[in-house]
Design an enzyme around this catalytic site. Structure first.
Site, PDB file in Angstrom:
ATOM      1  N   SER A 145      36.197  36.566  35.268  1.00  6.35           N
ATOM      2  CA  SER A 145      36.159  37.013  36.668  1.00  6.35           C
ATOM      3  C   SER A 145      36.549  38.484  36.687  1.00  6.35           C
ATOM      4  O   SER A 145      37.353  38.926  35.857  1.00  6.35           O
ATOM      5  CB  SER A 145      37.163  36.224  37.511  1.00  6.35           C
ATOM      6  OG  SER A 145      37.321  36.833  38.781  1.00  6.35           O
ATOM      7  N   TYR A 158      45.658  32.956  38.295  1.00  7.02           N
ATOM      8  CA  TYR A 158      44.212  32.979  38.021  1.00  7.02           C
ATOM      9  C   TYR A 158      43.800  34.265  37.296  1.00  7.02           C
ATOM     10  O   TYR A 158      43.068  34.239  36.308  1.00  7.02           O
ATOM     11  CB  TYR A 158      43.476  32.844  39.352  1.00  7.02           C
ATOM     12  CG  TYR A 158      41.972  32.783  39.285  1.00  7.02           C
ATOM     13  CD1 TYR A 158      41.307  31.603  38.979  1.00  7.02           C
ATOM     14  CD2 TYR A 158      41.203  33.914  39.574  1.00  7.02           C
ATOM     15  CE1 TYR A 158      39.923  31.545  38.949  1.00  7.02           C
ATOM     16  CE2 TYR A 158      39.818  33.867  39.546  1.00  7.02           C
ATOM     17  CZ  TYR A 158      39.178  32.685  39.236  1.00  7.02           C
ATOM     18  OH  TYR A 158      37.800  32.638  39.212  1.00  7.02           O
ATOM     19  N   LYS A 162      42.228  34.685  33.549  1.00  8.69           N
ATOM     20  CA  LYS A 162      40.935  35.339  33.331  1.00  8.69           C
ATOM     21  C   LYS A 162      41.090  36.581  32.447  1.00  8.69           C
ATOM     22  O   LYS A 162      40.209  36.901  31.653  1.00  8.69           O
ATOM     23  CB  LYS A 162      40.279  35.694  34.672  1.00  8.69           C
ATOM     24  CG  LYS A 162      39.899  34.473  35.520  1.00  8.69           C
ATOM     25  CD  LYS A 162      38.889  33.576  34.836  1.00  8.69           C
ATOM     26  CE  LYS A 162      38.348  32.472  35.741  1.00  8.69           C
ATOM     27  NZ  LYS A 162      37.441  31.557  35.042  1.00  8.69           N
TER      28      LYS A 162
END
Ligand SMILES: NC(=O)c1ccc[n+]([C@@H]2O[C@H](COP(=O)([O-])OP(=O)(O)OC[C@H]3O[C@@H](n4cnc5c(N)ncnc54)[C@H](O)[C@@H]3O)[C@@H](O)[C@H]2O)c1
Length: 250
Positions: A145, A158, A162
């Site tokens: 991402s 998150y 990533k």
């Protein structure tokens, strides 16, 4: 739309029952591959996708796997190799969000996102590396991402997971290139899926305002890039992070 020719290839995709993973499964099957995909909690949806693909003459097999469980992931890859006869590509797509500002983020929410989005990818890469090295060929595509490159307020867990995928991708690219196994990462910006459907129209409008293309991606706009990284046409690329984000991060 068919772009690359994957006739006779065997691919493993995690999280294939919806969103970006579903688009990847449908595209690769349409391009001729035998697709083995995992689902987590929606067996009916997985079976409906597999039936549609088979009705159109393609090959798709779904298995229930929790990617944060190493034994289950290893079992999935072993099944792909035993039923498919080989493994030409692995797409690590499964992922979750558990957003919150750091003062309110529980250790459990931190750990479950790291377990699913980073450790799950490590388990799958480790299991697939051996057969790919023996075959002297293979491709791994990790779905990262842009927040792994830029960070994002409210997504410490998150974005850390990533960002970890960037290091994992580059390290494995260096380890495996001599065996003809190539490892790359596709880093989407905003994609219209269940993951982003939680956002309000105001939040989406604010996000789109910062994207030069002024819109989010459709899942197949990510799937087509994944297909490229699995194809002969990308035969001199490894260790790369490709942003697919309408120009958001540059
Ligand atoms: N949607 C976006 O804007 C966006 C942006 C950048 C990156 N991504 C990444 O793309 C990937 C797919 O996201 P999406 O938008 O399609 O999300 P989604 O929520 O629609 O789908 C996620 C998939 O992961 C699976 N999954 C979740 N936890 C799992 C587990 N423990 N074990 C096995 N499977 C599990 C789900 O079953 C589902 O199939 C994720 O890695 C996500 O981080 C999405």
């Amino acid at each position: 739309m068919k772009t690359f020719d994957h006739t006779g290839k065997v691919f493993a995709i995690t999280g294939g029952s919806r969103g970006i993973g579903e688009a990847i499964v449908r595209r690769l099957a349409a391009e001729g591959a035998h697709v083995f995909a995992t689902y987590h909690s929606q067996p009916e949806r997985a079976e409906a996708i597999a039936s549609e693909i088979r009705a159109a003459g393609g090959q798709a097999t779904f298995l229930q796997v929790n990617v944060s469980d190493e034994e289950q992931v290893k079992g999935f890859i072993d099944t792909v190799v035993s039923q498919g006869g080989r493994i030409d590509g692995l797409v690590n797509n499964a992922g979750i969000t558990k957003d919150g500002l750091i003062m309110r983020m529980s250790t459990q929410d931190w750990a479950s996102v790291i377990d699913t989005n980073l450790s799950g990818v490590f388990y799958a890469c480790k299991a697939a590396a051996r057969p790919m090295m023996s075959q002297r060929s293979g491709r791994i595509v990790n779905i990262g991402s842009i927040v792994g490159l830029q960070g994002n307020a409210g997504q410490a867990n998150y974005s850390s997971a990533k960002a970890g995928l960037v290091g994992l991708t580059k390290s494995l690219a260096r380890e495996l290139a001599s065996r003809n196994v190539f490892v790359n990462c596709v880093a989407p910006g905003f994609v219209e899926t269940d993951m982003t459907s939680k956002l309000t129209d105001e939040q989406k409008a604010a996000y789109f305002g910062n994207i030069p293309m002024k819109r989010g991606a459709q899942p197949d706009e990510i799937a087509s890039v994944v297909s490229f990284f699995l194809a002969q046409e990308s035969s001199y690329i490894t260790g790369q992070i490709l942003n697919v984000d309408g120009g958001l991060a540059m």
